[in-house]
Design a protein around this motif. Sequence first.
Motif, PDB file in Angstrom:
ATOM      1  N   TRP A  98      66.469   5.281  34.296  1.00 54.46           N
ATOM      2  CA  TRP A  98      65.524   4.189  34.538  1.00 54.46           C
ATOM      3  C   TRP A  98      65.773   3.388  35.817  1.00 54.46           C
ATOM      4  CZ3 TRP A  98      67.801  -0.492  34.845  1.00 54.46           C
ATOM      5  CH2 TRP A  98      69.019  -0.666  34.180  1.00 54.46           C
ATOM      6  N   PRO A  99      66.977   3.365  36.393  1.00 55.72           N
ATOM      7  CA  PRO A  99      67.179   2.524  37.579  1.00 55.72           C
ATOM      8  C   PRO A  99      66.160   2.740  38.704  1.00 55.72           C
ATOM      9  CG  PRO A  99      69.288   3.308  36.825  1.00 55.72           C
ATOM     10  CD  PRO A  99      68.259   3.981  35.987  1.00 55.72           C
ATOM     11  N   GLY A 100      65.757   3.978  38.897  1.00 52.57           N
ATOM     12  CA  GLY A 100      64.829   4.250  39.986  1.00 52.57           C
ATOM     13  C   GLY A 100      63.533   3.484  39.836  1.00 52.57           C
ATOM     14  N   ILE A 101      62.941   3.614  38.661  1.00 48.25           N
ATOM     15  CA  ILE A 101      61.655   2.948  38.483  1.00 48.25           C
ATOM     16  C   ILE A 101      61.849   1.443  38.358  1.00 48.25           C
ATOM     17  CG2 ILE A 101      61.471   3.102  35.954  1.00 48.25           C
ATOM     18  CD1 ILE A 101      58.515   3.766  36.394  1.00 48.25           C
ATOM     19  N   ALA A 102      63.015   1.008  37.935  1.00 48.15           N
ATOM     20  CA  ALA A 102      63.270  -0.433  37.878  1.00 48.15           C
ATOM     21  C   ALA A 102      63.219  -1.021  39.284  1.00 48.15           C
ATOM     22  CB  ALA A 102      64.602  -0.707  37.211  1.00 48.15           C
ATOM     23  N   ARG A 103      63.881  -0.358  40.198  1.00 46.77           N
ATOM     24  CA  ARG A 103      63.897  -0.862  41.576  1.00 46.77           C
ATOM     25  C   ARG A 103      62.508  -0.822  42.195  1.00 46.77           C
ATOM     26  NH1 ARG A 103      69.855  -0.323  43.646  1.00 46.77           N
ATOM     27  NH2 ARG A 103      69.217  -2.004  45.003  1.00 46.77           N
ATOM     28  N   LEU A 104      61.797   0.236  41.876  1.00 42.85           N
ATOM     29  CA  LEU A 104      60.444   0.373  42.411  1.00 42.85           C
ATOM     30  C   LEU A 104      59.549  -0.753  41.903  1.00 42.85           C
ATOM     31  CD1 LEU A 104      58.893   2.381  44.155  1.00 42.85           C
ATOM     32  CD2 LEU A 104      58.164   3.504  42.066  1.00 42.85           C
ATOM     33  N   THR A 105      59.622  -0.985  40.600  1.00 44.31           N
ATOM     34  CA  THR A 105      58.825  -2.051  40.010  1.00 44.31           C
ATOM     35  C   THR A 105      59.183  -3.393  40.618  1.00 44.31           C
ATOM     36  OG1 THR A 105      58.962  -0.801  37.956  1.00 44.31           O
ATOM     37  CG2 THR A 105      58.062  -3.034  37.826  1.00 44.31           C
ATOM     38  N   ARG A 106      60.451  -3.606  40.735  1.00 41.22           N
ATOM     39  CA  ARG A 106      60.917  -4.866  41.327  1.00 41.22           C
ATOM     40  C   ARG A 106      60.344  -5.040  42.721  1.00 41.22           C
ATOM     41  NH1 ARG A 106      65.165  -5.573  44.754  1.00 41.22           N
ATOM     42  NH2 ARG A 106      66.139  -7.634  44.835  1.00 41.22           N
ATOM     43  N   ALA A 107      60.407  -3.992  43.505  1.00 41.88           N
ATOM     44  CA  ALA A 107      59.877  -4.084  44.869  1.00 41.88           C
ATOM     45  C   ALA A 107      58.394  -4.413  44.861  1.00 41.88           C
ATOM     46  CB  ALA A 107      60.135  -2.770  45.597  1.00 41.88           C
ATOM     47  N   GLU A 108      57.676  -3.734  43.984  1.00 39.74           N
ATOM     48  CA  GLU A 108      56.248  -4.001  43.889  1.00 39.74           C
ATOM     49  C   GLU A 108      55.977  -5.438  43.485  1.00 39.74           C
ATOM     50  OE1 GLU A 108      53.221  -1.639  44.141  1.00 39.74           O
ATOM     51  OE2 GLU A 108      54.809  -1.442  45.621  1.00 39.74           O
ATOM     52  N   PHE A 109      56.712  -5.926  42.498  1.00 46.12           N
ATOM     53  CA  PHE A 109      56.511  -7.291  42.029  1.00 46.12           C
ATOM     54  C   PHE A 109      56.835  -8.282  43.124  1.00 46.12           C
ATOM     55  CE2 PHE A 109      55.625  -8.034  37.473  1.00 46.12           C
ATOM     56  CZ  PHE A 109      55.208  -6.752  37.180  1.00 46.12           C
ATOM     57  N   LEU A 110      57.898  -8.024  43.843  1.00 47.37           N
ATOM     58  CA  LEU A 110      58.253  -8.920  44.926  1.00 47.37           C
ATOM     59  C   LEU A 110      57.124  -9.018  45.932  1.00 47.37           C
ATOM     60  CD1 LEU A 110      61.989  -8.002  45.586  1.00 47.37           C
ATOM     61  CD2 LEU A 110      61.109 -10.188  44.796  1.00 47.37           C
TER      62      LEU A 110
ATOM     63  N   VAL B 295      49.732  -9.023  37.787  1.00 53.48           N
ATOM     64  CA  VAL B 295      50.606  -8.309  38.711  1.00 53.48           C
ATOM     65  C   VAL B 295      50.724  -6.836  38.358  1.00 53.48           C
ATOM     66  CG1 VAL B 295      52.858  -8.328  39.805  1.00 53.48           C
ATOM     67  CG2 VAL B 295      51.880 -10.448  38.952  1.00 53.48           C
ATOM     68  N   LEU B 296      50.988  -6.601  37.097  1.00 47.80           N
ATOM     69  CA  LEU B 296      51.261  -5.221  36.685  1.00 47.80           C
ATOM     70  C   LEU B 296      50.122  -4.255  37.016  1.00 47.80           C
ATOM     71  CD1 LEU B 296      53.537  -3.646  35.443  1.00 47.80           C
ATOM     72  CD2 LEU B 296      52.623  -4.111  33.183  1.00 47.80           C
ATOM     73  N   PRO B 297      48.889  -4.645  36.738  1.00 45.80           N
ATOM     74  CA  PRO B 297      47.817  -3.698  37.047  1.00 45.80           C
ATOM     75  C   PRO B 297      47.768  -3.322  38.524  1.00 45.80           C
ATOM     76  CG  PRO B 297      47.009  -5.406  35.606  1.00 45.80           C
ATOM     77  CD  PRO B 297      48.392  -5.801  36.001  1.00 45.80           C
ATOM     78  N   ASN B 298      48.181  -4.268  39.378  1.00 46.46           N
ATOM     79  CA  ASN B 298      48.201  -3.923  40.795  1.00 46.46           C
ATOM     80  C   ASN B 298      49.334  -2.959  41.124  1.00 46.46           C
ATOM     81  OD1 ASN B 298      46.261  -5.383  42.698  1.00 46.46           O
ATOM     82  ND2 ASN B 298      46.777  -6.923  41.156  1.00 46.46           N
ATOM     83  N   ALA B 299      50.393  -3.045  40.360  1.00 46.46           N
ATOM     84  CA  ALA B 299      51.518  -2.155  40.622  1.00 46.46           C
ATOM     85  C   ALA B 299      51.291  -0.792  39.980  1.00 46.46           C
ATOM     86  CB  ALA B 299      52.797  -2.778  40.073  1.00 46.46           C
ATOM     87  N   LEU B 300      50.263  -0.790  39.118  1.00 48.48           N
ATOM     88  CA  LEU B 300      50.043   0.417  38.308  1.00 48.48           C
ATOM     89  C   LEU B 300      49.975   1.732  39.080  1.00 48.48           C
ATOM     90  CD1 LEU B 300      50.080   0.325  35.343  1.00 48.48           C
ATOM     91  CD2 LEU B 300      47.599   0.233  35.287  1.00 48.48           C
ATOM     92  N   PRO B 301      49.237   1.772  40.156  1.00 49.15           N
ATOM     93  CA  PRO B 301      49.149   3.054  40.873  1.00 49.15           C
ATOM     94  C   PRO B 301      50.514   3.644  41.199  1.00 49.15           C
ATOM     95  CG  PRO B 301      47.609   1.495  41.801  1.00 49.15           C
ATOM     96  CD  PRO B 301      48.417   0.744  40.801  1.00 49.15           C
ATOM     97  N   THR B 302      51.369   2.821  41.775  1.00 45.79           N
ATOM     98  CA  THR B 302      52.697   3.337  42.102  1.00 45.79           C
ATOM     99  C   THR B 302      53.436   3.777  40.855  1.00 45.79           C
ATOM    100  OG1 THR B 302      52.695   1.494  43.656  1.00 45.79           O
ATOM    101  CG2 THR B 302      54.673   2.843  43.543  1.00 45.79           C
TER     102      THR B 302
END
Lengths: 326, 572, 292
Positions: free
Chosen positions: C165-177, C203-210
Amino acid sequence: MKAIAARIGQAVGLILAVIVLNFILIRIAPGDAATAIAGSQSASDPELIAELRTEYGLDRPFHVQLGTYITDVLQGDLGTSIWFDEPVSSLLLDRVGPTILLSAAALSFAVIMGVTLGTIAARKPDSLLSHIVTVVALVGYAMPAFWTGLLLLMFIGVKVSFFPVSGMHDVSFDGNWFESILDIGQHLILPALTLGIIYLAQYSRLSRASMLEVLESDYIRTARAKGLSERSVVFKHGLRNGVLPVVTILGLQFGAVLSGAILVESVFAWPGLGRLAFEAVTRRDTPVLLGVLLLVSVSVILANLATDLFYRIIDPRIRVSGARND
Amino acid sequence: MITKQPTVHEGDKMIINRGKALLALLFAFALIAAACGDSGGDEDGSAAGDDDNTETSTGEPDDSGNADSEDEGSAQEVVEGGTVTFAVVGGVRHLNGTVQSGYATAVPGTQVNASPLLFDEEYNPQPYLAESWDVSEDGLTVTLNLRSNAVFHDGEPITSEDVAFSILTSQANHPFSPMFEPVESIDTSDPHVAVISLSSPHPAILMAMSPGLLPIIPKHIYDDGQEMKTHPRNGGDDFVGSGPFKVVEYDAAELIKLEKFDDFFLEGRPYLDEIIIDFVPDPQAVILGLDNGDYDMVSSPNAGAVEQFQGDERFVVEAKGHEAIGQIDWLNLNMRSEALSTAEARQAVAIAVDQPGWRDIVQLGLSSANITGIQNGSPFYNADAPSYEDRDLDKAKELLDSVGLGDGFELDLPAYSAQLPTAEFIKQNLEDINVTVNIRTVPDFPTWASEVAAGNYDITYTQVWNWGDPVIGVERSYRCDNRIDPPGVIWSNNSWYCNEDVDALLDTAGSTYDNDARQAAYHEASTLINQDVPIIYLGKPDWYQIRKTSVQNPPNGVWGFMSPWHEVWLSE
Amino acid sequence: MTDLFLLDGDTVASTKGQALRLFLRNRAAVFGLILLIAILAMTFIVPIWYVRDPGDLIARPHLKPGAEGAPLLGTDNLGRDLMAIIVYGGRTTLSVAAGAAALIVFVGVSIGAAAGYYGRWVDAALMRFTEFFQVLPGLLFAIVVVALFEPSFWTITFAIGSVSWPGIARLTRAEFLRIKNLEFVKAARAIGSSDFRIITRVVLPNALPTLIVSATLIMGSAILFEAGLAFLGLADVNNPSWGLAIGRGRDNININWWAVTFPGLAIFFTVLGLSLVGDGLQDALNPKLRGR
């Protein structure tokens, strides 16, 4: 500087956490090293097993074992392998070279080929070559590493006698150091290829995407306007920035490469850390397992630190721990 | 993904270039480091065989533990020199056979250490380190007369003190405690005579002096107060032993290189210059290595290898020697589990298990029927014991009905990956009598062993070795006093079987030199045991060897390759 | 990255339609989709009429496909039908992959979202936690975990999920930031929406594509991971997967190459399909990065 000290402090904390976690895990595991030793002998004797347990301290309370281990490590003593009765540090030293070799070869192959292919694909995004590159990259990624290894062994290793099928060098090898290097190189080809194919896929895709973006940017347009050759534009000016994401990923993938190495080392009988660690689990050889984990954790953390530093140097606008897009 | 506008600095270029250079340097360094690390420094001389074509004198009579291969023709001239590379699956912990048993240890162990006796193809003891020996009338004294010219690899003479030290070390540390249990004392007043005093007659003791079971180790190296099981001299480049070969390169995980010991006590032996023992992680590597020509000889390859190389001109594939090992594949039944608490239920399961089918499909036919715990090559084997090889499913169902289990039941079968083919096969077999086998995969041997040792199973698969004399290998599975409470011990009486009559018979058989009496006792014991069915016997695998046609006179006595290779030679 | 305004529902639909069209024009992505549909069909529809027990010993072991008495794809080391193993093994492989992917996405996104949105000490703490898992060599840790708790659907899913899970955690974090500082998010906060509502509805729906793209790739790597574990002997035998099939055949490759090749091909096509679809989604949702 304070930031760096803090990072180092965090790193130490991390490593301790890794050690404790794995110590607990092995301890929970059914069976212990004494059982494993009994298994190797096709025989077992209750008294003997009890004696073995006492000798290796396996019957001491958990916290005593853990405390002793940590104290020893802090003094630089990684302990002795229960299976081999040899110092863990010498076992690690023996195996770290081959693993570094394998990983470096695989990654070098992957990076060089990947970046090259990705760049070529980026130059002509709609060409047949570009599509082929994409497909090849995907194919490489989709094949399970050990399967690729087995296939390579079956269809190439066995048929083409140039390729040795296991180990790092010829069993009956007997030559000077230069011939030794050649021999190792020969043994390295198939395993490195197998391990590298996965990363080849990633890097070619990554560099293709990155180069696509870079080639649209202003300074490239300037370079073209200046009349530089296309090749120079792409490979000299474009590449140095386009390759940045690849570097980032490289640092972060250290741990993953080691994991991939376990499977490939297993298929090709490559005498590296991966196999050592796997066998240590099977033999409940706690000191060896913890030694490998220690080594790997430290390397990964160092790699991360190095990548962070690299970025700090590249662009001071990026805070080391902060809003950086990964 | 970095989406900001890139900036180009001269510094970047330098860093990237530096980075590339560093990577290249690291690569080169690692390559060189690995090369130096593994070539072991000095490589002495050529390993290729010198064609000496010297005709050696037949040396001393009666010293052969390896019978001449009938097929090879003893008329061939022995050629001295050469290297034999031998592959072993797995690895060793060390080379000291007085504290560690097992095939992987014994093969190199018997090259670097000598025992008092050798055993030929007929189980007859032959002189080796002991020129002659004697057992007293009452069976309580065994005298060994040692050769006077024998020395260790460091030049020190081998004396009766070393023999005594080795026996006592084994007695205290070896997993096969029955071997030297009755030894009370050893008189070493004469340096070339060891007089062993026993508390009771012990027919197994001669067999216990086999190369793999009693290597004679140097007292002057080991007797320093350190714990023998973990002694630092148990392995390593500096290993000092008594055998025909000495250690030149030692890596317990990968490879051991042995070289001819020039001052070996048998003149003109060994014939070979060098033996390389390569440890590989799995059977597949052995097959590939054989095909590639990397290996000269392998032992006990898997069935697929035998099948592949059977017709191959480059190799001799035969099932010879190794009779004393007597490996039996069997299924332990846990008599403590409810479903299997009646003899009828166990008999029904034994009938439903398709032993001939197992040998045919799982072992590809390379296994023979073996219906007791004593192996079928032993003079003590009882071929008339009650057998369950006939798969009469109706009878099985009747038996189950008679104890109210006609509706079937479940059995827990813990198995790790190597055991899966058998586990899966048994599962299919037992479906035919409504018995559901739940295969509980465990990840590795220690997990499996601890589960079985603790009694957490209903049925499970394992291999048990006879090790020559039933006293050494067989008894421990059946004796009442060898039922060990959890956590327990693997390969003890894991079925939890107890029959006092059987114990008495085993006692009788183990304490007399009269072979007829022993045979009668073992026959009766196996009949009783087979009526109770604590164990279902699947078969005895043929012990194959695959070797290049150039390898002559491999040790094909009852201990097979766990015997010195001092008379092995390479033609061509 | 196309900014989507999601304070109401309309704009999403039209953007979705656009993305769909872009996706369908991408031949590679469509090919991948077809592959996946084929695999799913094989796994869920074929068993309806090809009723077999993959554990049954139906013929001699090691029968080559096309040999006399051999089923379509030959038999394995005990004489089981390889076709049945492939058809029925898909269920196990896919369900483990789906389960692991779900776990990974759930854990990773939650952690990444919290870290990215709240920032400061929450971020620091969660990132240290993430680093801990990044530092562990994934496969080795999973091996240790599965080795300790008997291999079953749950332990294997958990083992794979807990290290990936770390990979997608970092990705999500970046998107949220990135997203949290955009105008419309600030607006949402200004009107008093709760944090939870903002995170999940804005926020989440905007990050959804990634994240969707990541999820498809994660499923692919979960399949590979499971295959690796099974290959090493850590699998539930009562529900054989494709990886287990490869592991079973490993010792006898020299006389039986098909037992290793066909399950491997199954894995290959599935992961390939997932990758192609993932790439296609990425291109469709990020038109700037396409090669067109």
